[in-house]
Design a protein around this motif. Structure first.
Motif, PDB file in Angstrom:
ATOM      1  N   GLU A   3       0.829  -1.271  -0.106  1.00 50.27           N
ATOM      2  CA  GLU A   3      -0.047   0.063   0.006  1.00 50.27           C
ATOM      3  C   GLU A   3       0.844   1.059   0.002  1.00 50.27           C
ATOM      4  N   LEU A   4       1.978   1.359   0.789  1.00 46.04           N
ATOM      5  CA  LEU A   4       2.834   2.381   0.852  1.00 46.04           C
ATOM      6  C   LEU A   4       3.530   2.690  -0.533  1.00 46.04           C
ATOM      7  N   GLU A   5       3.772   1.662  -1.254  1.00 44.28           N
ATOM      8  CA  GLU A   5       4.412   1.801  -2.664  1.00 44.28           C
ATOM      9  C   GLU A   5       3.533   2.179  -3.555  1.00 44.28           C
ATOM     10  N   ARG A   6       2.131   1.698  -3.259  1.00 39.34           N
ATOM     11  CA  ARG A   6       1.000   2.152  -4.254  1.00 39.34           C
ATOM     12  C   ARG A   6       0.721   3.935  -4.032  1.00 39.34           C
ATOM     13  N   LEU A   7       0.302   4.070  -2.699  1.00 40.70           N
ATOM     14  CA  LEU A   7       0.059   5.220  -2.362  1.00 40.70           C
ATOM     15  C   LEU A   7       0.877   6.566  -2.725  1.00 40.70           C
ATOM     16  N   GLU A   8       2.248   6.046  -2.568  1.00 42.07           N
ATOM     17  CA  GLU A   8       3.332   7.112  -2.698  1.00 42.07           C
ATOM     18  C   GLU A   8       2.986   8.390  -1.941  1.00 42.07           C
ATOM     19  N   PRO A   9       2.774   8.437  -0.333  1.00 45.58           N
ATOM     20  CA  PRO A   9       2.467   9.467   0.215  1.00 45.58           C
ATOM     21  C   PRO A   9       3.609  10.421   0.453  1.00 45.58           C
ATOM     22  N   ASP A  10       3.131  11.705   0.793  1.00 41.69           N
ATOM     23  CA  ASP A  10       4.025  12.823   1.092  1.00 41.69           C
ATOM     24  C   ASP A  10       4.655  12.805   2.249  1.00 41.69           C
ATOM     25  N   ARG A  11       3.715  12.163   3.221  1.00 39.49           N
ATOM     26  CA  ARG A  11       3.886  12.473   4.511  1.00 39.49           C
ATOM     27  C   ARG A  11       3.243  11.246   5.301  1.00 39.49           C
ATOM     28  N   ILE A  12       3.928  10.445   6.258  1.00 41.34           N
ATOM     29  CA  ILE A  12       3.577   9.188   6.927  1.00 41.34           C
ATOM     30  C   ILE A  12       3.565   9.739   8.454  1.00 41.34           C
ATOM     31  N   VAL A  13       2.369   9.686   9.340  1.00 38.73           N
ATOM     32  CA  VAL A  13       2.183   9.832  10.534  1.00 38.73           C
ATOM     33  C   VAL A  13       2.231   8.667  11.300  1.00 38.73           C
ATOM     34  N   VAL A  14       3.100   8.274  12.145  1.00 38.55           N
ATOM     35  CA  VAL A  14       3.043   7.089  13.024  1.00 38.55           C
ATOM     36  C   VAL A  14       2.367   7.502  14.148  1.00 38.55           C
ATOM     37  N   ALA A  15       1.249   6.991  14.604  1.00 43.41           N
ATOM     38  CA  ALA A  15       0.629   6.802  15.818  1.00 43.41           C
ATOM     39  C   ALA A  15       1.192   6.128  16.777  1.00 43.41           C
ATOM     40  N   GLY A  16       1.755   6.415  17.939  1.00 42.26           N
ATOM     41  CA  GLY A  16       2.023   5.854  19.148  1.00 42.26           C
ATOM     42  C   GLY A  16       3.638   5.951  19.227  1.00 42.26           C
ATOM     43  N   GLY A  17       4.029   5.412  20.276  1.00 43.26           N
ATOM     44  CA  GLY A  17       5.524   5.426  20.814  1.00 43.26           C
ATOM     45  C   GLY A  17       6.138   4.084  20.242  1.00 43.26           C
ATOM     46  N   PRO A  18       7.540   4.120  20.493  1.00 39.21           N
ATOM     47  CA  PRO A  18       8.088   2.750  20.065  1.00 39.21           C
ATOM     48  C   PRO A  18       7.549   1.578  20.850  1.00 39.21           C
ATOM     49  N   VAL A  19       7.036   1.777  21.782  1.00 30.34           N
ATOM     50  CA  VAL A  19       6.331   0.343  22.341  1.00 30.34           C
ATOM     51  C   VAL A  19       5.116  -0.170  21.480  1.00 30.34           C
ATOM     52  N   ALA A  20       4.611   0.773  20.754  1.00 29.04           N
ATOM     53  CA  ALA A  20       3.444   0.243  19.549  1.00 29.04           C
ATOM     54  C   ALA A  20       4.032   0.186  18.299  1.00 29.04           C
ATOM     55  N   VAL A  21       5.029   1.130  17.843  1.00 34.74           N
ATOM     56  CA  VAL A  21       5.576   0.734  16.466  1.00 34.74           C
ATOM     57  C   VAL A  21       7.108   1.226  16.770  1.00 34.74           C
ATOM     58  N   SER A  22       7.840   0.024  16.710  1.00 29.99           N
ATOM     59  CA  SER A  22       9.245   0.374  16.904  1.00 29.99           C
ATOM     60  C   SER A  22      10.031   1.269  16.095  1.00 29.99           C
ATOM     61  N   ASP A  23      11.310   1.525  16.544  1.00 26.90           N
ATOM     62  CA  ASP A  23      12.211   2.649  16.026  1.00 26.90           C
ATOM     63  C   ASP A  23      12.530   1.918  14.636  1.00 26.90           C
ATOM     64  N   GLU A  24      12.701   0.721  14.588  1.00 29.97           N
ATOM     65  CA  GLU A  24      13.192  -0.069  13.326  1.00 29.97           C
ATOM     66  C   GLU A  24      12.016   0.152  12.170  1.00 29.97           C
ATOM     67  N   VAL A  25      10.853   0.007  12.581  1.00 29.81           N
ATOM     68  CA  VAL A  25       9.561   0.207  11.532  1.00 29.81           C
ATOM     69  C   VAL A  25       9.679   1.563  11.397  1.00 29.81           C
ATOM     70  N   PHE A  26       9.948   2.638  12.201  1.00 30.84           N
ATOM     71  CA  PHE A  26       9.753   3.910  11.798  1.00 30.84           C
ATOM     72  C   PHE A  26      10.903   4.220  10.912  1.00 30.84           C
ATOM     73  N   ALA A  27      12.118   3.609  11.103  1.00 30.66           N
ATOM     74  CA  ALA A  27      13.255   4.061  10.228  1.00 30.66           C
ATOM     75  C   ALA A  27      12.862   3.358   8.763  1.00 30.66           C
ATOM     76  N   GLN A  28      12.365   2.131   8.724  1.00 31.35           N
ATOM     77  CA  GLN A  28      11.854   1.465   7.372  1.00 31.35           C
ATOM     78  C   GLN A  28      10.782   2.392   6.919  1.00 31.35           C
ATOM     79  N   LEU A  29       9.940   3.009   7.718  1.00 30.99           N
ATOM     80  CA  LEU A  29       8.929   3.889   6.929  1.00 30.99           C
ATOM     81  C   LEU A  29       9.466   5.007   6.045  1.00 30.99           C
ATOM     82  N   GLN A  30      10.604   5.563   6.440  1.00 29.37           N
ATOM     83  CA  GLN A  30      11.166   6.702   5.719  1.00 29.37           C
ATOM     84  C   GLN A  30      11.545   6.295   4.505  1.00 29.37           C
TER      85      GLN A  30
END
Length: 135
Positions: free
Chosen positions: A77-104
């Motif tokens: 979906e991220l590849e299909r949508l090509e967003p200008d911005r991604i907002v991660v809801a929740g801290g690293p316990v919910a969405v890890s820093d590794e996933v956050f880095a991958q989202l970049q």
């Protein structure tokens, strides 16, 4: 397998099924070149729910992830949508820093909105997308 462990397995399986169905619905609903995509845990609902209102009003979907890795369906979906911005809801316990880095890899701007608790995260999302002063 203990009753508690079996119950946890059932809840996780149900959560993953719901995540897959929501992503499938998002494939039909969200247009490519989406301005903003929200990413929240698909393993718990606490951060995804308050994200949904902000996402709807911002013209983008809420995509779900695991705490420690992005599912293939979310990457698709991220590849299909090509967003200008991604907002991660929740801290690293919910969405890890590794996933956050991958989202970049999928948007030029990736930000995390979180609080110390799920309630504070909901309040921070509200402040960010529904400011009281009207700005």
């Amino acid at each position: 397998m203990s009753k508690r462990r079996r119950t946890a397995s059932i809840v996780l399986a149900f959560g993953l099924l719901v995540s897959t169905l929501l992503i499938a619905a998002g494939v039909r609903a969200a247009d490519p070149s989406t301005p903003v995509v929200f990413v929240a845990s698909g393993e718990t609902y606490a951060d995804a729910l308050p994200s949904s209102v902000a996402a709807a009003l911002s013209g983008g979907p809420v995509l779900l992830t695991r705490q420690d890795r992005l599912p293939a369906s979310t990457i698709f979906e991220l590849e299909r949508l090509e967003p200008d911005r991604i907002v991660v809801a929740g801290g690293p316990v919910a969405v890890s820093d590794e996933v956050f880095a991958q989202l970049q890899l999928y948007a030029p701007v990736v930000e995390r909105i979180s609080g110390a608790t799920r309630y504070e995260t909901a309040a921070e999302l509200s402040k960010a997308f529904f400011p009281i002063d009207g700005s």
